[in-house]
Scaffold this motif. Structure first.
Motif, PDB file in Angstrom:
ATOM      1  N   LYS A   5      29.596  85.657  26.039  1.00 57.11           N
ATOM      2  CA  LYS A   5      29.332  84.512  26.904  1.00 57.11           C
ATOM      3  C   LYS A   5      30.581  83.658  27.093  1.00 57.11           C
ATOM      4  O   LYS A   5      30.652  82.884  28.045  1.00 57.11           O
ATOM      5  N   ILE A   6      31.508  83.779  26.167  1.00 58.98           N
ATOM      6  CA  ILE A   6      32.698  82.935  26.184  1.00 58.98           C
ATOM      7  C   ILE A   6      33.951  83.802  26.093  1.00 58.98           C
ATOM      8  O   ILE A   6      33.874  84.978  25.752  1.00 58.98           O
ATOM      9  N   ASP A   7      35.082  83.202  26.358  1.00 57.82           N
ATOM     10  CA  ASP A   7      36.365  83.845  26.103  1.00 57.82           C
ATOM     11  C   ASP A   7      36.651  83.619  24.618  1.00 57.82           C
ATOM     12  O   ASP A   7      37.014  82.509  24.200  1.00 57.82           O
ATOM     13  N   VAL A   8      36.441  84.654  23.826  1.00 54.50           N
ATOM     14  CA  VAL A   8      36.529  84.542  22.371  1.00 54.50           C
ATOM     15  C   VAL A   8      37.910  84.053  21.938  1.00 54.50           C
ATOM     16  O   VAL A   8      38.020  83.169  21.083  1.00 54.50           O
ATOM     17  N   PHE A   9      38.970  84.595  22.528  1.00 52.62           N
ATOM     18  CA  PHE A   9      40.314  84.211  22.101  1.00 52.62           C
ATOM     19  C   PHE A   9      40.677  82.796  22.516  1.00 52.62           C
ATOM     20  O   PHE A   9      41.408  82.108  21.801  1.00 52.62           O
ATOM     21  N   LYS A  10      40.153  82.331  23.629  1.00 48.06           N
ATOM     22  CA  LYS A  10      40.378  80.938  24.026  1.00 48.06           C
ATOM     23  C   LYS A  10      39.693  80.013  23.020  1.00 48.06           C
ATOM     24  O   LYS A  10      40.265  79.016  22.590  1.00 48.06           O
ATOM     25  N   GLU A  11      38.475  80.378  22.636  1.00 49.33           N
ATOM     26  CA  GLU A  11      37.738  79.560  21.669  1.00 49.33           C
ATOM     27  C   GLU A  11      38.437  79.573  20.309  1.00 49.33           C
ATOM     28  O   GLU A  11      38.566  78.526  19.665  1.00 49.33           O
ATOM     29  N   LEU A  12      38.894  80.741  19.870  1.00 49.49           N
ATOM     30  CA  LEU A  12      39.635  80.821  18.610  1.00 49.49           C
ATOM     31  C   LEU A  12      40.897  79.953  18.679  1.00 49.49           C
ATOM     32  O   LEU A  12      41.201  79.214  17.742  1.00 49.49           O
ATOM     33  N   SER A  13      41.608  80.039  19.796  1.00 49.81           N
ATOM     34  CA  SER A  13      42.825  79.250  19.982  1.00 49.81           C
ATOM     35  C   SER A  13      42.522  77.754  19.938  1.00 49.81           C
ATOM     36  O   SER A  13      43.285  76.977  19.353  1.00 49.81           O
ATOM     37  N   ASN A  14      41.398  77.364  20.535  1.00 53.63           N
ATOM     38  CA  ASN A  14      40.997  75.949  20.509  1.00 53.63           C
ATOM     39  C   ASN A  14      40.775  75.450  19.085  1.00 53.63           C
ATOM     40  O   ASN A  14      40.816  74.245  18.838  1.00 53.63           O
ATOM     41  N   HIS A  15      40.518  76.380  18.162  1.00 55.20           N
ATOM     42  CA  HIS A  15      40.277  76.027  16.771  1.00 55.20           C
ATOM     43  C   HIS A  15      41.484  76.363  15.880  1.00 55.20           C
ATOM     44  O   HIS A  15      41.365  76.448  14.657  1.00 55.20           O
ATOM     45  N   GLY A  16      42.645  76.557  16.503  1.00 58.17           N
ATOM     46  CA  GLY A  16      43.873  76.765  15.746  1.00 58.17           C
ATOM     47  C   GLY A  16      44.175  78.199  15.360  1.00 58.17           C
ATOM     48  O   GLY A  16      45.061  78.452  14.550  1.00 58.17           O
ATOM     49  N   LYS A  49      32.722  86.277  11.094  1.00 58.51           N
ATOM     50  CA  LYS A  49      34.054  85.675  10.940  1.00 58.51           C
ATOM     51  C   LYS A  49      34.362  84.736  12.096  1.00 58.51           C
ATOM     52  O   LYS A  49      34.850  83.622  11.899  1.00 58.51           O
ATOM     53  N   ILE A  50      34.098  85.197  13.308  1.00 61.45           N
ATOM     54  CA  ILE A  50      34.382  84.374  14.490  1.00 61.45           C
ATOM     55  C   ILE A  50      33.532  83.113  14.479  1.00 61.45           C
ATOM     56  O   ILE A  50      34.015  82.017  14.771  1.00 61.45           O
ATOM     57  N   CYS A  51      32.263  83.261  14.119  1.00 59.56           N
ATOM     58  CA  CYS A  51      31.376  82.095  14.043  1.00 59.56           C
ATOM     59  C   CYS A  51      31.898  81.065  13.042  1.00 59.56           C
ATOM     60  O   CYS A  51      31.934  79.864  13.329  1.00 59.56           O
ATOM     61  N   VAL A  52      32.316  81.532  11.868  1.00 61.30           N
ATOM     62  CA  VAL A  52      32.829  80.625  10.844  1.00 61.30           C
ATOM     63  C   VAL A  52      34.129  79.977  11.300  1.00 61.30           C
ATOM     64  O   VAL A  52      34.315  78.765  11.166  1.00 61.30           O
ATOM     65  N   MET A  53      35.044  80.771  11.879  1.00 66.42           N
ATOM     66  CA  MET A  53      36.335  80.251  12.323  1.00 66.42           C
ATOM     67  C   MET A  53      36.177  79.191  13.413  1.00 66.42           C
ATOM     68  O   MET A  53      36.961  78.244  13.481  1.00 66.42           O
ATOM     69  N   CYS A  54      35.168  79.346  14.267  1.00 60.85           N
ATOM     70  CA  CYS A  54      34.985  78.439  15.411  1.00 60.85           C
ATOM     71  C   CYS A  54      33.822  77.474  15.243  1.00 60.85           C
ATOM     72  O   CYS A  54      33.523  76.696  16.149  1.00 60.85           O
ATOM     73  N   ASN A  55      33.149  77.544  14.090  1.00 59.42           N
ATOM     74  CA  ASN A  55      31.984  76.691  13.839  1.00 59.42           C
ATOM     75  C   ASN A  55      30.939  76.856  14.947  1.00 59.42           C
ATOM     76  O   ASN A  55      30.464  75.889  15.539  1.00 59.42           O
ATOM     77  N   LEU A  56      30.611  78.122  15.255  1.00 56.83           N
ATOM     78  CA  LEU A  56      29.630  78.456  16.291  1.00 56.83           C
ATOM     79  C   LEU A  56      28.513  79.305  15.703  1.00 56.83           C
ATOM     80  O   LEU A  56      28.631  79.828  14.595  1.00 56.83           O
ATOM     81  N   GLN A  57      27.458  79.455  16.460  1.00 59.24           N
ATOM     82  CA  GLN A  57      26.368  80.358  16.134  1.00 59.24           C
ATOM     83  C   GLN A  57      26.521  81.616  16.988  1.00 59.24           C
ATOM     84  O   GLN A  57      27.115  81.561  18.074  1.00 59.24           O
ATOM     85  N   PRO A  58      25.974  82.764  16.549  1.00 60.45           N
ATOM     86  CA  PRO A  58      26.104  83.998  17.330  1.00 60.45           C
ATOM     87  C   PRO A  58      25.686  83.835  18.789  1.00 60.45           C
ATOM     88  O   PRO A  58      26.352  84.355  19.687  1.00 60.45           O
TER      89      PRO A  58
END
Length: 76
Positions: A5-16, A49-58
């Motif tokens: 649903k999202i650009d995963v790498f953009k979201e990861l980048s937004n979280h450092g 891992k992605i959920c934890v890194m970005c503080n998101l739910q699946p």
């Protein structure tokens, strides 16, 4: 079919977590990065891992969109 649903790498980048950091710290395997970029599936462990890194739910990251074939097969 499950899709992002999202650009995963953009979201990861937004979280450092830019791609350099992800690779340098070996946070995600190279094949996983390739799979995400190609819209392919990932493991639940990777999704976690992605959920934890970005503080998101699946459900913030992926969604289920039945294909026409799946709709016929499962009589949806």
């Amino acid at each position: 079919m499950i899709r992002y649903k999202i650009d995963v790498f953009k979201e990861l980048s937004n979280h450092g977590f830019n791609q350099t950091r992800i690779q340098r710290e070996n946070l995600l395997p190279r094949q996983t990065i390739t799979n995400i970029k190609a819209g392919k599936s990932i493991t639940l462990e990777t999704l976690n891992k992605i959920c934890v890194m970005c503080n998101l739910q699946p459900g913030d990251i992926i969604e289920v969109v039945p294909t026409d074939e799946e709709k016929i097969k499962y009589k949806l």
